[in-house]
Design a protein around this motif. Structure first.
Motif, short mmCIF file in Angstrom:
data_model
loop_
_atom_site.label_atom_id
_atom_site.label_comp_id
_atom_site.label_asym_id
_atom_site.label_seq_id
_atom_site.Cartn_x
_atom_site.Cartn_y
_atom_site.Cartn_z
N PHE A 52 0.82 -1.22 0.00
CA PHE A 52 0.00 0.00 0.00
C PHE A 52 0.85 1.27 0.00
N LEU A 53 1.76 1.41 0.95
CA LEU A 53 2.55 2.65 1.06
C LEU A 53 3.38 2.95 -0.19
N PRO A 54 3.98 1.96 -0.87
CA PRO A 54 4.78 2.27 -2.06
C PRO A 54 3.97 2.76 -3.25
N ILE A 55 2.64 2.65 -3.21
CA ILE A 55 1.82 3.04 -4.36
C ILE A 55 2.03 4.51 -4.70
N ASN A 56 2.02 5.37 -3.69
CA ASN A 56 2.17 6.80 -3.94
C ASN A 56 2.73 7.49 -2.70
N PRO A 57 3.69 8.41 -2.85
CA PRO A 57 4.28 9.10 -1.69
C PRO A 57 3.27 9.85 -0.84
N ARG A 58 2.11 10.20 -1.40
CA ARG A 58 1.12 10.92 -0.59
C ARG A 58 0.62 10.08 0.58
N PHE A 59 0.68 8.75 0.44
CA PHE A 59 0.26 7.89 1.54
C PHE A 59 1.25 7.94 2.70
N SER A 60 2.41 8.55 2.47
CA SER A 60 3.42 8.71 3.52
C SER A 60 3.71 10.18 3.77
N SER A 61 2.76 11.04 3.47
CA SER A 61 2.98 12.49 3.56
C SER A 61 1.85 13.18 4.30
N ILE A 62 2.18 14.36 4.83
CA ILE A 62 1.16 15.23 5.43
C ILE A 62 1.21 16.58 4.72
N MET A 63 0.16 17.37 4.88
CA MET A 63 0.13 18.70 4.30
C MET A 63 0.82 19.70 5.23
N LYS A 72 2.17 22.15 0.68
CA LYS A 72 2.95 21.11 0.02
C LYS A 72 2.82 19.79 0.80
N TRP A 73 3.14 18.70 0.09
CA TRP A 73 3.18 17.39 0.72
C TRP A 73 4.57 17.18 1.34
N LYS A 74 4.64 16.84 2.61
CA LYS A 74 5.90 16.60 3.29
C LYS A 74 5.96 15.13 3.73
N ARG A 75 7.03 14.43 3.32
CA ARG A 75 7.22 13.04 3.70
C ARG A 75 7.47 12.93 5.20
N GLU A 112 -16.15 11.13 11.18
CA GLU A 112 -14.94 11.45 11.93
C GLU A 112 -13.82 11.93 11.01
N ARG A 113 -13.05 12.92 11.48
CA ARG A 113 -11.89 13.40 10.74
C ARG A 113 -10.64 12.66 11.18
N THR A 114 -9.74 12.43 10.25
CA THR A 114 -8.45 11.84 10.60
C THR A 114 -7.50 12.96 11.04
N PRO A 115 -6.51 12.66 11.89
CA PRO A 115 -5.57 13.69 12.36
C PRO A 115 -4.77 14.29 11.21
N GLN A 116 -4.56 15.60 11.25
CA GLN A 116 -3.80 16.28 10.21
C GLN A 116 -2.29 16.10 10.36
N ASN A 117 -1.85 15.61 11.51
CA ASN A 117 -0.41 15.43 11.73
C ASN A 117 0.07 14.03 11.34
N LYS A 118 -0.82 13.27 10.70
CA LYS A 118 -0.47 11.95 10.18
C LYS A 118 -0.98 11.85 8.74
N PRO A 119 -0.40 10.95 7.94
CA PRO A 119 -0.93 10.75 6.59
C PRO A 119 -2.44 10.47 6.62
N LEU A 120 -3.14 10.98 5.62
CA LEU A 120 -4.60 11.11 5.67
C LEU A 120 -5.32 9.84 5.20
N TRP A 121 -5.09 8.75 5.91
CA TRP A 121 -5.79 7.49 5.58
C TRP A 121 -5.90 6.60 6.81
N GLU A 122 -6.88 5.70 6.77
CA GLU A 122 -7.07 4.69 7.80
C GLU A 122 -7.54 3.39 7.17
N ILE A 123 -7.26 2.27 7.84
CA ILE A 123 -7.78 0.96 7.46
C ILE A 123 -8.60 0.44 8.63
#
Length: 431
Positions: A52-63, A72-75, A112-123
């Motif tokens: 999952f994470l290698p699909i796109n850097p945005r999954f490992s980034s925050i705004m 910007k997206w920050k890793r 519910e909103r996800t935290p902005q200080n973590k990448p914006l996804w949940e499973i």
């Protein structure tokens, strides 16, 4: 994943990404995988790290906002276990009761909103049986990460085949209040429920062939007819109310999904992200003499959508939003989109899914559907095909919309239209 690739895609947040993660709109795309066997959650963390994470850097980034005030997206370092939620339902032997627990849980996480200080996804792993599945995997992905096409494309890339009047209606014209449009403010934080309708693709194709239209025309027409049947059932006067549907569109000039490897190639890298626009389509009124035949809803939907597509309004809307973004910023554009959705009655979005059964880590997937959150509308309708079935998911405002009666009315619309279409001996010319 190649470290060089990570470095190359440190990029600004796109304008739509900023619209969808603003103080006005916080929108998510939810993907639901219904499993045919119980979920072995011991594979979850390795799958997230390796697939999952290698699909796109945005999954490992925050705004983040840079020194010039640009987003910007920050890793960041991702801890996958912080993104995995495994609820514990009370023990029982009843799939029907688990259905209720599942529905209540989904209703909660939709708002519910996800935290902005973590990448914006949940499973979310639901390892309890329901009437539709032995277990359910829920992907909660922020709309800022991408639109339905790229996010569902990313999700599907994790799976394996199992070879077994104005351009933007922001304001002056507001839809009438109806049994599907409350006009309430603040519905974004109110609870919603999900309900589902499953239709066989072969039956939809049979209607399509009889009427000389597309599958999208059939689905849109029967939903419009079902909407009016529901309005009439609750309030007879509402069958003639002014009601508009916002149809979300993918503006990519491609057919089908591209693999993640294809999306990452420089020539097609633009396929990732939010490439969307929308059409505002008036829902025919039951009182109109021309709509006495239910099949006219399908032909009317075809006519309206073709007309609007040919007017280039889809692309002009995008250009106008981009211009507004440059002049006034993302918050202003988010307000335009918010008002457009608030003043309309229903939002529809559809995605074509795999035609072959898929698996995830050797877990056969028996069902696949999605929904969206974050807008002020009372009703979202999402459509997704998988193998031989089209799944229509209804996201409705709890306590305002009678979801079971609404579902029944759309099923009734399908039954009436299928019967009427099969009685046609010759394809009419309605183009």
């Amino acid at each position: 994943m190649d470290q060089q690739f990570y470095e190359e895609v440190q990029e600004p947040v796109s304008p739509p990404g900023q619209y969808f993660n603003s103080s006005v709109i916080c929108s998510y795309v939810f993907g639901f995988l219904e499993m045919a066997v119980p979920i072995d959650d011991s594979q979850t963390i390795p799958l997230l790290k390796d697939v999952f994470l290698p699909i796109n850097p945005r999954f490992s980034s925050i705004m983040v906002r840079d020194q010039d005030g640009r987003m910007k997206w920050k890793r960041v370092q991702v801890k996958p276990e912080e993104h995995v939620k495994v609820p514990k339902f009370p023990e029982c032997n009843s799939p029907e009761l688990y259905d209720q627990y599942f529905g209540d849980y989904v209703t909660r996480i939709l708002t519910e909103r996800t935290p902005q200080n973590k990448p914006l996804w949940e499973i979310h792993i639901i390892n309890n049986p329901t009437r539709n599945a032995a277990g359910t995997l829920i992907f909660k992905l922020h709309h800022a990460l991408g639109d339905g096409y790229s996010l569902m494309g990313a999700l599907l890339s994790c799976l394996q085949r199992n070879f077994g009047s104005s351009l933007i209606k922001t304001r002056m014209i507001v839809d009438d209040k109806t049994p599907l449009r409350s006009g309430y403010e603040g519905t974004v934080s109110m609870p919603f429920t999900l309900s589902h309708i499953s239709l066989y693709i072969d039956n939809i194709k049979a209607i399509k062939s009889k009427l000389g239209v597309t599958i999208n025309d059939v689905i849109t027409g029967l939903i419009f007819y079902g909407i009016r049947l529901y309005m009439q059932e609750i309030d007879r006067m509402a069958r003639k109310a002014n009601s508009t549907c916002v149809v979300m569109l993918n503006t990519r000039n491609v057919r089908g999904y591209q693999s993640v490897k294809e999306m990452q190639k420089s020539k097609v890298k633009g396929l990732w992200g939010n490439k969307i626009s929308f059409l505002q389509v008036p829902i025919p009124k039951l009182g109109q003499s021309k709509i006495s035949n239910p099949l006219e809803f399908i032909w009317n939907a075809r006519k309206q959508i073709k007309k609007k597509r040919r007017s280039f309004s889809v692309y002009l809307i995008g250009l106008l939003l981009d211009l507004e973004m440059k002049i006034r910023g993302p918050e202003a554009v988010a307000k335009i989109i918010y008002k457009t959705l608030r003043n309309s009655s229903v939002v529809i979005s559809n995605l074509f899914g795999p035609m072959e059964q898929m698996t995830l880590a050797n877990h056969p997937i028996s069902g696949l559907y999605f929904t969206m959150t974050g807008g002020p509308e009372n009703v979202d309708i999402t459509i997704m095909s998988y193998v031989k079935v089209i799944r229509i998911t209804l996201r409705t405002l709890k306590g305002f919309v009678d979801e079971q009666k609404f579902k029944f009315c759309i099923e009734k619309a399908y039954d009436v239209m299928f019967k009427a279409a099969m009685e046609i001996s010759e394809t009419p010319n309605k183009n």
